[in-house]
Design an enzyme around this catalytic site. Structure first.
Site, PDB file in Angstrom:
ATOM      1  CG  HIS A 151      -0.433   0.438   2.334  1.00 21.78           C
ATOM      2  ND1 HIS A 151      -0.389   1.997   2.957  1.00 21.78           N
ATOM      3  CD2 HIS A 151       0.135   0.072   3.661  1.00 21.78           C
ATOM      4  CE1 HIS A 151       0.071   2.027   3.964  1.00 21.78           C
ATOM      5  NE2 HIS A 151       0.593   0.805   4.493  1.00 21.78           N
ATOM      6  CB  CYS A 152       1.322   4.217  -1.816  1.00 23.02           C
ATOM      7  SG  CYS A 152       0.069   4.075  -3.065  1.00 23.02           S
ATOM      8  CD  GLN A 153      -1.505   9.407   2.233  1.00 25.23           C
ATOM      9  OE1 GLN A 153      -0.217   9.084   2.976  1.00 25.23           O
ATOM     10  NE2 GLN A 153      -2.533   9.615   3.037  1.00 25.23           N
ATOM     11  CG  LEU A 195      -2.774   5.840   5.450  1.00 23.83           C
ATOM     12  CD1 LEU A 195      -2.866   4.506   6.570  1.00 23.83           C
ATOM     13  CD2 LEU A 195      -1.572   6.638   5.654  1.00 23.83           C
TER      14      LEU A 195
END
Length: 174
Positions: free
Chosen positions: A64-66, A94
């Protein structure tokens, strides 16, 4: 090969079953807020050859990232970094995790991520240049033009002088 995306709720179940959750954001982003179960392995570290693991075909890894954009753009590179594990991408990153009311760890005493600082500084300088250009003297329009040229150069070359300058500021020191 298409890598499947999963919702935060599905990811939570897989993590509870032993899946590895890997955050590919940079260290400054992770320090400000992160998912408690997530391990940090930034995209830049993966690109320079750093790895977690070893993994086997029975392991499950969720990246995952932002917002989900970085993971989607680099899906194959991420999958290759943990091969032969089964790979999923957290849909919406996120941001979606928080919208789904899942737990996060937040430390607001940490500085804003460097790219957000660059955006704030560049936007402020452009607005100041335009405002002063209309209100004081037309020469201030050059400030907005200079910042725009700097952003264009950063986008083309990958070198951002403003980010380098902000990175050495006292509030960004560990």
């Amino acid at each position: 090969m298409t890598i499947q995306t999963i919702t935060p709720a599905e990811a939570k179940v897989l993590v509870a079953q032993g899946a590895a959750l890997i955050d590919i954001r940079e260290r400054d982003e992770y320090a400000r807020e992160n998912i408690p179960e997530a391990h940090l392995l930034s995209l830049s570290a993966i690109e320079s050859g750093e790895r977690l693991g070893p993994f086997d075909p029975f392991d499950t890894v969720i990246f995952h990232c932002q917002s989900g954009t970085r993971t989607a753009q680099n899906a194959q590179k991420l999958a290759d970094s943990v091969a032969p594990a089964k790979v999923f991408l957290l849909e919406g990153g996120l941001t979606a995790w928080k919208k789904d009311a899942q737990e996060i760890l937040a430390d607001k005493s940490q500085p804003l991520p460097l790219m957000r600082q660059v955006q704030i500084a560049a936007g402020s300088l452009v607005l100041a240049g335009v405002g002063l250009g209309f209100g004081v003297h037309q020469g201030f329009f050059l400030l907005a033009g200079f910042v725009g040229a700097g952003l264009l150069f950063a986008g083309i070359s990958g070198f951002c002088g403003m980010a380098r300058l902000l990175a050495i500021m006292p509030w960004n020191k560990p």
